[in-house]
Design a protein around this motif. Structure first.
Motif, PDB file in Angstrom:
ATOM      1  N   UNK A 245       0.847  -1.285   0.079  1.00  0.00           N
ATOM      2  CA  UNK A 245      -0.042  -0.032   0.111  1.00  0.00           C
ATOM      3  C   UNK A 245       0.956   1.296  -0.090  1.00  0.00           C
ATOM      4  N   UNK A 246       2.055   0.934   0.545  1.00  0.00           N
ATOM      5  CA  UNK A 246       3.073   2.201   0.673  1.00  0.00           C
ATOM      6  C   UNK A 246       4.382   1.777   0.842  1.00  0.00           C
ATOM      7  N   UNK A 247       5.502   2.658   0.348  1.00  0.00           N
ATOM      8  CA  UNK A 247       6.738   2.152   0.690  1.00  0.00           C
ATOM      9  C   UNK A 247       7.223   2.432   2.176  1.00  0.00           C
ATOM     10  N   UNK A 248       8.351   1.813   2.547  1.00  0.00           N
ATOM     11  CA  UNK A 248       8.776   1.938   3.873  1.00  0.00           C
ATOM     12  C   UNK A 248      10.064   2.697   3.890  1.00  0.00           C
ATOM     13  N   UNK A 249      10.207   3.700   4.827  1.00  0.00           N
ATOM     14  CA  UNK A 249      11.581   4.394   4.876  1.00  0.00           C
ATOM     15  C   UNK A 249      12.032   4.013   6.019  1.00  0.00           C
ATOM     16  N   UNK A 250      13.310   3.798   6.071  1.00  0.00           N
ATOM     17  CA  UNK A 250      14.223   3.532   7.234  1.00  0.00           C
ATOM     18  C   UNK A 250      15.446   4.251   7.208  1.00  0.00           C
ATOM     19  N   UNK A 251      15.740   4.865   8.430  1.00  0.00           N
ATOM     20  CA  UNK A 251      16.916   5.549   8.383  1.00  0.00           C
ATOM     21  C   UNK A 251      17.908   4.894   9.583  1.00  0.00           C
ATOM     22  N   UNK A 252      19.104   5.045   9.407  1.00  0.00           N
ATOM     23  CA  UNK A 252      20.078   4.205  10.153  1.00  0.00           C
ATOM     24  C   UNK A 252      21.202   5.145  10.447  1.00  0.00           C
ATOM     25  N   UNK A 253      21.813   5.691  11.599  1.00  0.00           N
ATOM     26  CA  UNK A 253      22.731   6.305  12.001  1.00  0.00           C
ATOM     27  C   UNK A 253      23.930   5.192  12.191  1.00  0.00           C
ATOM     28  N   UNK A 254      24.948   5.887  11.740  1.00  0.00           N
ATOM     29  CA  UNK A 254      26.274   4.926  12.070  1.00  0.00           C
ATOM     30  C   UNK A 254      27.311   5.929  12.625  1.00  0.00           C
ATOM     31  N   UNK A 255      27.910   5.585  13.811  1.00  0.00           N
ATOM     32  CA  UNK A 255      28.902   6.558  14.478  1.00  0.00           C
ATOM     33  C   UNK A 255      30.346   5.667  14.337  1.00  0.00           C
ATOM     34  N   UNK A 256      31.460   6.431  13.794  1.00  0.00           N
ATOM     35  CA  UNK A 256      32.640   5.718  13.780  1.00  0.00           C
ATOM     36  C   UNK A 256      33.637   6.789  14.759  1.00  0.00           C
ATOM     37  N   UNK A 257      34.586   5.983  15.372  1.00  0.00           N
ATOM     38  CA  UNK A 257      35.961   6.510  15.875  1.00  0.00           C
ATOM     39  C   UNK A 257      36.794   6.950  14.665  1.00  0.00           C
ATOM     40  N   UNK A 258      36.758   8.213  14.570  1.00  0.00           N
ATOM     41  CA  UNK A 258      37.521   8.947  13.681  1.00  0.00           C
ATOM     42  C   UNK A 258      39.057   8.299  13.263  1.00  0.00           C
ATOM     43  N   UNK A 259      39.571   7.996  14.699  1.00  0.00           N
ATOM     44  CA  UNK A 259      40.851   7.565  14.608  1.00  0.00           C
ATOM     45  C   UNK A 259      41.191   6.088  14.104  1.00  0.00           C
ATOM     46  N   UNK A 260      40.298   5.140  14.223  1.00  0.00           N
ATOM     47  CA  UNK A 260      40.291   3.832  13.834  1.00  0.00           C
ATOM     48  C   UNK A 260      39.391   3.531  12.736  1.00  0.00           C
ATOM     49  N   UNK A 261      38.186   4.185  12.696  1.00  0.00           N
ATOM     50  CA  UNK A 261      37.155   3.686  11.568  1.00  0.00           C
ATOM     51  C   UNK A 261      36.383   2.770  12.519  1.00  0.00           C
ATOM     52  N   UNK A 262      36.642   2.264  13.505  1.00  0.00           N
ATOM     53  CA  UNK A 262      35.718   1.385  14.095  1.00  0.00           C
ATOM     54  C   UNK A 262      34.347   1.898  14.403  1.00  0.00           C
ATOM     55  N   UNK A 263      33.300   1.173  14.121  1.00  0.00           N
ATOM     56  CA  UNK A 263      31.938   1.666  14.425  1.00  0.00           C
ATOM     57  C   UNK A 263      31.640   1.554  15.953  1.00  0.00           C
ATOM     58  N   UNK A 264      31.245   2.584  16.317  1.00  0.00           N
ATOM     59  CA  UNK A 264      30.937   2.797  17.844  1.00  0.00           C
ATOM     60  C   UNK A 264      29.338   2.406  18.074  1.00  0.00           C
ATOM     61  N   UNK A 265      29.243   1.450  19.034  1.00  0.00           N
ATOM     62  CA  UNK A 265      27.953   1.053  19.695  1.00  0.00           C
ATOM     63  C   UNK A 265      27.201   2.130  20.465  1.00  0.00           C
TER      64      UNK A 265
END
Length: 240
Positions: free
Chosen positions: A136-156
């Motif tokens: 009936x309608x499309x679905x929109x989903x937004x995800x935020x990703x945070x990273x340690x700028x010094x390592x590139x590791x994703x932060x929970x």
């Protein structure tokens, strides 16, 4: 001797500055598609600069985009490439169109990403996906990703705060101020911390996707905690 020392110092400063610039993660915008693709449009940031940091960040972005294209039951395979998932999405539609030729509504997928915030300490990226597979309608989903700028590791999210309880108390205050009509919520008496938390120039954005705490008609719900309220709560040194 003085001039020699002076110019040596200047040279060293320039070298150090140049090295610092070389290690800074920069982003370009890329369009990802395949030769047989007719249904999927993807525009996302690509990290460039330090090879290991960039690779780590791009891998996480690819996982989120790949998961967004998943159709059907079962867990998505986020280890495959975006291109493979684009092909799979198109194949799924072609199979559906053969099985239900009376359905003339084509599927579509639109995925866009942007760098929300970047500092020497942290990088925040948002990925917005829109999928319509004939409902009936499309679905929109937004995800935020945070990273340690010094390592590139994703932060929970849990690793961002010195005290989770103190942060939840602060978030609850701003949430209640932002919701004028609590009757729209599934459970108006109980506060639920947002799964999506991302940095912006103004502060920390907390976002609830459709159906997380309210029905579809309520849409996406978000609010911002000002940057000046966060300094004593964050585990990250000087994110702003």
């Amino acid at each position: 001797m003085f001039l020699k020392t002076f110019f040596s110092t200047i040279f060293l400063v320039l070298v150090l500055f140049s090295c610092a610039e070389d290690h800074e993660t920069k982003f370009s915008s890329i369009n990802v598609t395949t030769n047989n693709n007719k249904l999927v449009e993807i525009n996302i940031p690509k990290a460039e600069g330090n090879d290991e940091i960039a690779k780590t960040i791009n891998t996480e972005i690819n996982k989120v985009v790949s998961a967004s294209l998943h159709i059907g039951e079962g867990a998505p395979n986020t280890e495959t490439s975006i291109e493979e998932n684009i092909e799979k999405f198109n194949t799924e539609y072609n199979t559906f169109a053969k099985d239900f030729p009376e359905s003339t509504f084509p599927w579509e997928a639109q995925i866009d990403g942007e760098v929300m915030f970047q500092s020497p300490a942290i990088i925040s990226i948002s990925i917005t996906s829109y999928l319509n597979t004939g409902g009936a309608h499309g679905n929109v989903h937004i995800s935020f990703l945070n990273f340690d700028a010094g390592t590139g590791k994703r932060l929970e999210n849990e690793s961002l705060f010195i005290s989770q309880n103190d942060f939840e108390s602060l978030a609850k205050t701003y949430f209640e101020e932002s919701i004028e009509d609590k009757s729209i919520l599934f459970d108006p008496e109980n506060f639920q911390l947002a799964k999506n938390i991302g940095f912006s120039e103004d502060g920390l954005i907390l976002l609830y996707n459709t159906y997380e705490i309210a029905p579809y008609s309520a849409g996406i719900i978000e609010y911002t905690i000002p940057a000046e309220e966060l300094n004593s709560l964050l585990t990250i040194n000087s994110p702003y």
